[in-house]
Write a protein that holds these residues in place. Structure first.
Motif, PDB file in Angstrom:
ATOM      1  N   SER A   8       0.788  -1.142  -0.066  1.00 11.76           N
ATOM      2  CA  SER A   8       0.323  -0.114  -0.460  1.00 11.76           C
ATOM      3  C   SER A   8       1.098   1.102   0.107  1.00 11.76           C
ATOM      4  O   SER A   8       2.277   1.197   0.915  1.00 11.76           O
ATOM      5  N   GLY A   9       0.607   2.011  -1.206  1.00 16.20           N
ATOM      6  CA  GLY A   9       1.812   3.390  -1.269  1.00 16.20           C
ATOM      7  C   GLY A   9       2.298   3.486  -1.359  1.00 16.20           C
ATOM      8  O   GLY A   9       2.991   4.638  -2.043  1.00 16.20           O
ATOM      9  N   GLN A  10       2.876   2.247  -2.290  1.00 10.57           N
ATOM     10  CA  GLN A  10       3.984   2.144  -3.048  1.00 10.57           C
ATOM     11  C   GLN A  10       3.630   2.824  -4.486  1.00 10.57           C
ATOM     12  O   GLN A  10       2.159   1.888  -4.728  1.00 10.57           O
ATOM     13  N   SER A  11       4.549   3.137  -5.430  1.00  2.09           N
ATOM     14  CA  SER A  11       4.444   3.363  -6.963  1.00  2.09           C
ATOM     15  C   SER A  11       5.030   1.931  -8.127  1.00  2.09           C
ATOM     16  O   SER A  11       6.087   1.978  -7.967  1.00  2.09           O
ATOM     17  N   THR A  16      -0.335   4.350  -8.277  1.00  2.44           N
ATOM     18  CA  THR A  16      -0.015   4.369  -6.950  1.00  2.44           C
ATOM     19  C   THR A  16      -0.878   3.412  -5.743  1.00  2.44           C
ATOM     20  O   THR A  16      -2.202   3.381  -6.433  1.00  2.44           O
ATOM     21  N   VAL A  18      -3.409   1.165  -3.929  1.00  2.00           N
ATOM     22  CA  VAL A  18      -4.458   2.053  -2.324  1.00  2.00           C
ATOM     23  C   VAL A  18      -4.294   0.884  -1.434  1.00  2.00           C
ATOM     24  O   VAL A  18      -4.486   1.053  -0.235  1.00  2.00           O
ATOM     25  N   LYS A  19      -4.820   0.264  -1.801  1.00  2.55           N
ATOM     26  CA  LYS A  19      -5.471  -1.234  -0.671  1.00  2.55           C
ATOM     27  C   LYS A  19      -5.234  -2.363  -1.529  1.00  2.55           C
ATOM     28  O   LYS A  19      -5.620  -2.721  -2.556  1.00  2.55           O
ATOM     29  N   CYS A  32      -5.468   0.414  -7.047  1.00  5.99           N
ATOM     30  CA  CYS A  32      -4.615   1.203  -7.857  1.00  5.99           C
ATOM     31  C   CYS A  32      -5.290   2.157  -8.392  1.00  5.99           C
ATOM     32  O   CYS A  32      -5.917   2.410  -8.957  1.00  5.99           O
TER      33      CYS A  32
END
Length: 306
Positions: A8-11, A16, A18-19, A32
């Motif tokens: 989560s939070g990685q690109s 990106t 989300v969950k 994403c």
């Protein structure tokens, strides 16, 4: 128990994470957000491998990037790109004029060139004949009554030719004028190999007339044809440390070989000499320490004497 990886939070590219959402079978999936503001669900494996880098908005960008590339002068399989003709009316992909190794011209889109879908003008599908076998037959066979008679001292070689050409007749033994053991096999005149040879100028040896060179063979197949023809029509040995390579054939066929080696290997054009033991057979002679090894490898020759 090993802790489950949380991304989560990685690109990844334009995405990106989300969950995490519901799995697809045993494969983890993630919701994403793309930089274009669209949302998409992507397999975790696709994200981490880099296979998926956007919601799909990158595809037009990639296509546009490929479409603007200048492919002139580049070669893709058998096709060399000559110039751009415009855009394909349906796919909108750039359209190129290409020359095939067989010297035919064809129109191909950028997409089909870079993907490898187009490998030739279509000539690769036109004939499944072995040009090595055609060359061998051109130099080691002749018309005999209602058949095409093939003769060689190597029985395994005749078995190979028999298998490739679909000959049904059995191989039989014979003895040459010099009392050496040899082998023969008869091929039907309606065999596709014989028919192809006749259509391309084969007339066989007639009395003291020279054996003719083929017509209409595509440049790409000339190499294999020459390897097949000269498989048994050469001698290769050494005099002290000096290599000596001689090819034996009619003037027309030796001239074809002479020009081919000059174009593709950069060898010097040689003068074709007369053969002391034959009015028809000529000799093409190489003895350069630089040229002979290159020719030997290119023509797949073994060190042997006639």
């Amino acid at each position: 128990m090993r802790k489950r990886l949380d991304i989560s939070g990685q690109s990844y590219g334009k995405l990106t994470v989300v969950k995490e959402v519901e799995q697809h079978g045993t494969k983890r999936r993630w919701l994403c957000k793309c930089k274009c503001e669209n949302y998409t669900v992507v397999l975790m494996d696709s994200l981490r491998s880099g296979n998926t880098r956007s919601c799909g908005c990158l595809k037009p960008e990639r296509a546009a990037e490929v479409n603007t590339r200048d492919l002139a002068g580049q070669t893709f399989n058998k096709l060399t790109v000559i110039k751009r003709l415009g855009t394909h009316p349906t796919t909108k992909s750039a359209l190129w004029l290409c020359r095939c190794d067989c010297n035919e011209y064809t129109k191909v889109t950028t997409t089909n060139l870079v993907s490898g879908n187009a490998k030739s003008c279509g000539c690769s599908r036109k004939s499944s004949l072995s040009y090595w076998v055609l060359g061998f037959l051109w130099g080691s066979a002749r018309f005999s009554g209602d058949y095409f008679l093939i003769q060689n001292s190597d029985k395994k070689l005749l078995l190979k030719v028999k298998r490739i050409t679909g000959i049904q007749n059995k191989i039989f033994n014979t003895v040459t004028d010099s009392r050496k053991k040899s082998y023969r096999v008869k091929m039907r005149i309606d065999n596709e190999y014989v028919q192809y040879m006749i259509k391309n100028g084969y007339v066989g040896r007639q009395g003291n007339l020279e054996r003719s060179a083929p017509r209409l063979f595509r440049r790409l197949d000339e190499h294999n044809f020459l390897k097949g023809y000269f498989y048994t029509h050469y001698s290769y040995d050494r005099v002290r440390t000096q290599p000596r390579l001689r090819f034996y054939a009619s003037y027309q066929l030796l001239d074809m070989l002479n020009q081919h080696l000059h174009i593709y290997l950069g060898t010097t054009i040689k003068k074709i000499a007369d053969h002391s033991g034959s009015d028809v057979c000529k000799i093409l002679y190489y003895q350069s320490k630089k040229e002979v090894p290159k020719i030997k490898e290119y023509m797949e020759l073994k060190e042997r004497k006639t």
